[in-house]
Scaffold this motif. Structure first.
Motif, PDB file in Angstrom:
ATOM      1  N   ILE A  72      11.093  91.608  24.538  1.00  0.00           N
ATOM      2  CA  ILE A  72      11.474  92.942  24.046  1.00  0.00           C
ATOM      3  C   ILE A  72      12.998  93.057  23.991  1.00  0.00           C
ATOM      4  N   ALA A  73      13.683  92.564  25.042  1.00  0.00           N
ATOM      5  CA  ALA A  73      15.157  92.619  25.032  1.00  0.00           C
ATOM      6  C   ALA A  73      15.703  91.803  23.853  1.00  0.00           C
ATOM      7  N   SER A 122      16.931 100.086  12.912  1.00  0.00           N
ATOM      8  CA  SER A 122      16.793 101.498  13.226  1.00  0.00           C
ATOM      9  C   SER A 122      16.992 101.804  14.716  1.00  0.00           C
ATOM     10  N   ALA A 123      17.862 102.776  15.003  1.00  0.00           N
ATOM     11  CA  ALA A 123      18.100 103.172  16.401  1.00  0.00           C
ATOM     12  C   ALA A 123      16.831 103.768  17.015  1.00  0.00           C
ATOM     13  N   ASP A 124      16.047 104.466  16.206  1.00  0.00           N
ATOM     14  CA  ASP A 124      14.793 105.037  16.728  1.00  0.00           C
ATOM     15  C   ASP A 124      13.852 103.935  17.198  1.00  0.00           C
ATOM     16  N   LEU A 169      22.080  96.394  27.244  1.00  0.00           N
ATOM     17  CA  LEU A 169      21.460  95.061  27.094  1.00  0.00           C
ATOM     18  C   LEU A 169      22.042  94.078  28.106  1.00  0.00           C
ATOM     19  N   GLU A 170      23.352  94.206  28.349  1.00  0.00           N
ATOM     20  CA  GLU A 170      23.990  93.346  29.344  1.00  0.00           C
ATOM     21  C   GLU A 170      23.406  93.633  30.724  1.00  0.00           C
ATOM     22  N   HIS A 171      23.151  94.906  30.976  1.00  0.00           N
ATOM     23  CA  HIS A 171      22.590  95.303  32.261  1.00  0.00           C
ATOM     24  C   HIS A 171      21.180  94.730  32.452  1.00  0.00           C
ATOM     25  N   TRP A 172      20.371  94.828  31.405  1.00  0.00           N
ATOM     26  CA  TRP A 172      19.030  94.233  31.479  1.00  0.00           C
ATOM     27  C   TRP A 172      19.136  92.736  31.755  1.00  0.00           C
ATOM     28  N   GLU A 187      18.126  91.552  18.284  1.00  0.00           N
ATOM     29  CA  GLU A 187      18.015  91.173  16.864  1.00  0.00           C
ATOM     30  C   GLU A 187      18.101  92.403  15.968  1.00  0.00           C
ATOM     31  N   ASN A 188      17.410  93.465  16.377  1.00  0.00           N
ATOM     32  CA  ASN A 188      17.416  94.705  15.595  1.00  0.00           C
ATOM     33  C   ASN A 188      18.840  95.266  15.510  1.00  0.00           C
ATOM     34  N   LEU A 189      19.541  95.207  16.647  1.00  0.00           N
ATOM     35  CA  LEU A 189      20.913  95.735  16.698  1.00  0.00           C
ATOM     36  C   LEU A 189      21.829  94.907  15.794  1.00  0.00           C
TER      37      LEU A 189
END
Ligand SMILES: [Fe+2]
Ligand SMILES: [Fe+2]
Length: 139
Positions: free
Chosen positions: A96-97, A109-111, A50-53, A102-104
């Motif tokens: 999307i990022a 879910s990782a999927d 995420l940091e890379h994005w 938020e999901n993390l």
């Protein structure tokens, strides 16, 4: 990654390719970690991805909107709609990022996140090709 380099096709494309190749490889490695059940390492890897994005691809988009896109709109007003579309692509990357983050944080879910990482790659790949084609003369 700003200024004159963004106006030259070869230099700009190499920025796209380097950043894209890195996040693509990182996403493939992340998938392997989760396939092996290595959840904790997976979550750490996601923070790096995420940091890379954010630092490479979304920062690149921000700098285009602050410079190159303004210049193109001024110099070639006929490309105004194209610029609007390219900015929408940038917004999708940001959205999307943000949804992945938020999901993390919510321990989702990782999927679901893996699907979203793949979506980022697809949007970014098409966006880069269109930018090269319409703004930088790639045919
Ligand atoms: Fe862009
Ligand atoms: Fe770009």
């Amino acid at each position: 990654m700003s200024g004159p380099a963004l106006r030259q096709l070869a230099a700009h494309r190499s920025i796209h390719e380097a950043a894209h190749g890195q996040v693509k490889d990182m996403t493939a490695s992340l998938r392997l970690l989760y396939e092996k059940g290595r959840e904790e390492e997976g979550r750490k890897a996601e923070k790096v991805i995420l940091e890379h994005w954010s630092d490479h691809i979304i920062a690149h988009a921000d700098s285009e909107e602050e410079g190159l896109y303004l210049d193109v709109r001024k110099e070639r007003p006929e490309l105004s709609d194209t610029i609007t579309q390219l900015k929408r692509d940038h917004d999708l990357l940001r959205k999307i990022a943000g949804a992945i983050e938020e999901n993390l944080e919510a321990d989702g879910s990782a999927d679901e996140r893996l699907v979203m990482y793949e979506s980022l790659l697809v949007v970014n790949w098409h966006h880069s090709r269109d930018e090269e084609k319409y703004l930088l003369g790639e045919s």
